[in-house]
Design a protein around this motif. Structure first.
Motif, PDB file in Angstrom:
ATOM      1  N   TYR A  76      35.688  39.743  28.909  1.00 59.64           N
ATOM      2  CA  TYR A  76      36.311  41.246  29.087  1.00 59.64           C
ATOM      3  C   TYR A  76      34.734  42.495  28.568  1.00 59.64           C
ATOM      4  O   TYR A  76      33.645  42.332  29.087  1.00 59.64           O
ATOM      5  N   ARG A  77      35.104  41.825  27.554  1.00 61.09           N
ATOM      6  CA  ARG A  77      33.845  43.060  27.029  1.00 61.09           C
ATOM      7  C   ARG A  77      32.289  42.052  27.211  1.00 61.09           C
ATOM      8  O   ARG A  77      31.573  43.624  27.824  1.00 61.09           O
ATOM      9  N   ASP A  78      32.146  41.165  26.878  1.00 61.96           N
ATOM     10  CA  ASP A  78      30.643  40.749  26.654  1.00 61.96           C
ATOM     11  C   ASP A  78      30.074  40.302  28.716  1.00 61.96           C
ATOM     12  O   ASP A  78      29.508  40.841  28.580  1.00 61.96           O
ATOM     13  N   GLY A  79      31.775  40.276  29.022  1.00 63.47           N
ATOM     14  CA  GLY A  79      31.460  40.017  30.124  1.00 63.47           C
ATOM     15  C   GLY A  79      30.904  41.599  31.334  1.00 63.47           C
ATOM     16  O   GLY A  79      29.661  41.612  32.020  1.00 63.47           O
ATOM     17  N   LEU A  80      31.376  42.518  30.584  1.00 60.92           N
ATOM     18  CA  LEU A  80      31.119  43.511  31.381  1.00 60.92           C
ATOM     19  C   LEU A  80      29.648  43.940  30.953  1.00 60.92           C
ATOM     20  O   LEU A  80      28.639  44.353  31.711  1.00 60.92           O
ATOM     21  N   ALA A  81      29.230  43.819  29.300  1.00 65.51           N
ATOM     22  CA  ALA A  81      27.881  44.731  29.077  1.00 65.51           C
ATOM     23  C   ALA A  81      26.878  43.687  30.472  1.00 65.51           C
ATOM     24  O   ALA A  81      25.871  43.995  29.998  1.00 65.51           O
ATOM     25  N   ALA A  82      26.889  42.479  29.918  1.00 66.88           N
ATOM     26  CA  ALA A  82      26.473  41.784  30.955  1.00 66.88           C
ATOM     27  C   ALA A  82      26.213  41.815  32.149  1.00 66.88           C
ATOM     28  O   ALA A  82      24.799  42.390  32.772  1.00 66.88           O
ATOM     29  N   VAL A  83      26.850  42.438  32.468  1.00 65.06           N
ATOM     30  CA  VAL A  83      27.061  42.719  34.486  1.00 65.06           C
ATOM     31  C   VAL A  83      26.573  44.273  34.449  1.00 65.06           C
ATOM     32  O   VAL A  83      25.323  44.082  35.697  1.00 65.06           O
ATOM     33  N   ARG A  84      26.650  45.050  33.195  1.00 66.14           N
ATOM     34  CA  ARG A  84      26.319  46.368  33.670  1.00 66.14           C
ATOM     35  C   ARG A  84      24.704  46.170  33.375  1.00 66.14           C
ATOM     36  O   ARG A  84      23.612  47.452  34.312  1.00 66.14           O
ATOM     37  N   LEU A  85      24.104  45.275  32.936  1.00 63.66           N
ATOM     38  CA  LEU A  85      22.496  45.035  31.915  1.00 63.66           C
ATOM     39  C   LEU A  85      22.057  44.686  33.332  1.00 63.66           C
ATOM     40  O   LEU A  85      20.877  44.678  34.069  1.00 63.66           O
ATOM     41  N   ARG A 116      45.503  37.120  31.634  1.00 61.79           N
ATOM     42  CA  ARG A 116      45.366  37.842  32.735  1.00 61.79           C
ATOM     43  C   ARG A 116      45.742  39.439  33.069  1.00 61.79           C
ATOM     44  O   ARG A 116      46.904  40.100  33.141  1.00 61.79           O
ATOM     45  N   GLN A 117      44.447  40.826  32.613  1.00 62.84           N
ATOM     46  CA  GLN A 117      44.732  41.945  32.754  1.00 62.84           C
ATOM     47  C   GLN A 117      43.755  42.718  33.833  1.00 62.84           C
ATOM     48  O   GLN A 117      43.067  42.353  33.839  1.00 62.84           O
ATOM     49  N   GLU A 118      45.158  42.722  34.504  1.00 66.91           N
ATOM     50  CA  GLU A 118      44.289  43.217  35.948  1.00 66.91           C
ATOM     51  C   GLU A 118      43.135  44.332  36.304  1.00 66.91           C
ATOM     52  O   GLU A 118      42.502  44.410  36.540  1.00 66.91           O
ATOM     53  N   ALA A 119      43.949  45.165  35.089  1.00 70.36           N
ATOM     54  CA  ALA A 119      42.717  46.448  34.987  1.00 70.36           C
ATOM     55  C   ALA A 119      41.386  45.982  34.090  1.00 70.36           C
ATOM     56  O   ALA A 119      40.450  46.267  34.519  1.00 70.36           O
ATOM     57  N   ASP A 120      41.487  44.693  33.197  1.00 72.82           N
ATOM     58  CA  ASP A 120      40.273  44.535  33.029  1.00 72.82           C
ATOM     59  C   ASP A 120      38.997  44.003  33.867  1.00 72.82           C
ATOM     60  O   ASP A 120      37.826  44.062  34.227  1.00 72.82           O
ATOM     61  N   VAL A 121      40.095  43.331  34.551  1.00 70.15           N
ATOM     62  CA  VAL A 121      39.208  42.763  36.721  1.00 70.15           C
ATOM     63  C   VAL A 121      38.928  43.627  37.004  1.00 70.15           C
ATOM     64  O   VAL A 121      37.563  43.499  37.929  1.00 70.15           O
ATOM     65  N   ALA A 122      39.314  44.402  37.741  1.00 75.33           N
ATOM     66  CA  ALA A 122      39.179  45.721  38.194  1.00 75.33           C
ATOM     67  C   ALA A 122      37.919  46.024  37.618  1.00 75.33           C
ATOM     68  O   ALA A 122      37.278  46.542  38.514  1.00 75.33           O
ATOM     69  N   ARG A 123      38.118  46.217  36.698  1.00 70.48           N
ATOM     70  CA  ARG A 123      36.742  47.463  35.837  1.00 70.48           C
ATOM     71  C   ARG A 123      35.464  46.132  36.023  1.00 70.48           C
ATOM     72  O   ARG A 123      34.178  46.719  36.071  1.00 70.48           O
ATOM     73  N   LEU A 124      35.332  45.298  35.419  1.00 71.56           N
ATOM     74  CA  LEU A 124      34.562  44.381  35.927  1.00 71.56           C
ATOM     75  C   LEU A 124      33.669  43.718  37.004  1.00 71.56           C
ATOM     76  O   LEU A 124      32.673  43.911  37.302  1.00 71.56           O
ATOM     77  N   ALA A 126      32.873  37.782  41.219  1.00 70.36           N
ATOM     78  CA  ALA A 126      34.517  37.424  40.922  1.00 70.36           C
ATOM     79  C   ALA A 126      34.344  36.689  39.430  1.00 70.36           C
ATOM     80  O   ALA A 126      33.892  36.499  38.914  1.00 70.36           O
ATOM     81  N   VAL A 127      36.291  37.018  39.145  1.00 68.98           N
ATOM     82  CA  VAL A 127      36.458  36.980  38.752  1.00 68.98           C
ATOM     83  C   VAL A 127      37.266  36.451  38.385  1.00 68.98           C
ATOM     84  O   VAL A 127      39.026  36.379  38.532  1.00 68.98           O
ATOM     85  N   LEU A 128      37.176  34.942  37.698  1.00 62.48           N
ATOM     86  CA  LEU A 128      38.011  33.322  38.421  1.00 62.48           C
ATOM     87  C   LEU A 128      38.962  33.142  37.642  1.00 62.48           C
ATOM     88  O   LEU A 128      39.668  32.061  37.494  1.00 62.48           O
ATOM     89  N   GLY A 129      39.021  33.559  35.891  1.00 63.17           N
ATOM     90  CA  GLY A 129      40.065  32.932  35.427  1.00 63.17           C
ATOM     91  C   GLY A 129      39.389  31.408  34.368  1.00 63.17           C
ATOM     92  O   GLY A 129      37.976  30.726  35.028  1.00 63.17           O
ATOM     93  N   GLU A 130      40.171  30.197  34.700  1.00 62.96           N
ATOM     94  CA  GLU A 130      40.222  28.903  34.196  1.00 62.96           C
ATOM     95  C   GLU A 130      39.668  28.134  35.787  1.00 62.96           C
ATOM     96  O   GLU A 130      40.068  26.738  35.927  1.00 62.96           O
ATOM     97  N   ASP A 131      40.003  28.369  37.191  1.00 63.49           N
ATOM     98  CA  ASP A 131      40.486  28.065  38.436  1.00 63.49           C
ATOM     99  C   ASP A 131      38.751  27.221  38.726  1.00 63.49           C
ATOM    100  O   ASP A 131      38.061  27.847  39.546  1.00 63.49           O
ATOM    101  N   LEU A 132      38.947  25.695  38.546  1.00 63.54           N
ATOM    102  CA  LEU A 132      37.203  25.169  38.878  1.00 63.54           C
ATOM    103  C   LEU A 132      37.516  25.259  40.621  1.00 63.54           C
ATOM    104  O   LEU A 132      36.291  25.611  41.133  1.00 63.54           O
ATOM    105  N   ASP A 133      38.729  24.874  41.630  1.00 66.40           N
ATOM    106  CA  ASP A 133      38.877  25.324  42.817  1.00 66.40           C
ATOM    107  C   ASP A 133      37.900  26.498  43.262  1.00 66.40           C
ATOM    108  O   ASP A 133      37.406  26.537  44.359  1.00 66.40           O
TER     109      ASP A 133
END
Length: 136
Positions: free
Chosen positions: A65-74, A98-106, A113-120
Motif C-alpha cells: 500500500y505505502r510503496d504502491g501509493l508513492a509509485a502510482v502518484r509519481l 485486504r483493507q478495502e480503504a487502502d484499495v480505494a486510495r490506491l 487494478a489492485v489484485l492481491g495474489e490472484d494470477l487469474d
C-alpha cells in the motif's frame, strides 16, 4: 505487449518476481524487469526508458500500500505516463487481510487494478488491455 515488472521499494523478495516473469512470458508478454526494492524514481525512469504497455508491481512483504501509493502518484504526475495501466498485486499491508480503504486510495491515486495474489485476475486484466491495443 510489453510489461514492466517490478517489486515495490521496500520489497526485497526476488523469487516472486522470477515467478511472475515466467508466468507473464508464458502468457506471451515481453517482460522488462526492474528487480526487487525498486524505488518510485527508478520505476518512473524505467517507464520512460522502456515505454511499456502496462506496469505490474508486486509486494510480498506487506508494504504494498505505502510503496504502491508513492509509485502510482509519481507515475501519474508524469504527463507521458498518465494513461499507462498500473497493476499492484500481493500483500498491501501487514494486517494479514485486504483493507478495502487502502484499495480505494490506491485506485483513487491512479492504480488501474489492485489484485492481491490472484494470477487469474492478472491474466484477465492484461488480456483485456491487450485486446484494446489490437486494431479492429
Amino acid at each position: 505487449m510489453k510489461i514492466l515488472l517490478s517489486g515495490t521499494a521496500s520489497d526485497s523478495h526476488t523469487w516472486n518476481l522470477v515467478y511472475l516473469r515466467l508466468f507473464l512470458e508464458e502468457q506471451g508478454y515481453e517482460v522488462v524487469g526492474l528487480g526487487p526494492c525498486a524505488p518510485a524514481e527508478l520505476l518512473l525512469a524505467g517507464c520512460l526508458r522502456h515505454t511499456p504497455d502496462a506496469v505490474v508491481l508486486s509486494s510480498v512483504n506487506g508494504h504494498g500500500y505505502r510503496d504502491g501509493l508513492a509509485a502510482v502518484r509519481l507515475l501519474r504526475a508524469e504527463p507521458a505516463l498518465a494513461g499507462l495501466p498500473v497493476v499492484l498485486g500481493g500483500k498491501l499491508g501487514v494486517a494479514g487481510h485486504r483493507q478495502e480503504a487502502d484499495v480505494a486510495r490506491l485506485t483513487d491515486a491512479g492504480c488501474d487494478a489492485v489484485l492481491g495474489e490472484d494470477l487469474d485476475a492478472l491474466r484477465a486484466f492484461l488480456a483485456a488491455r491487450a485486446r484494446r491495443e489490437v486494431p479492429a
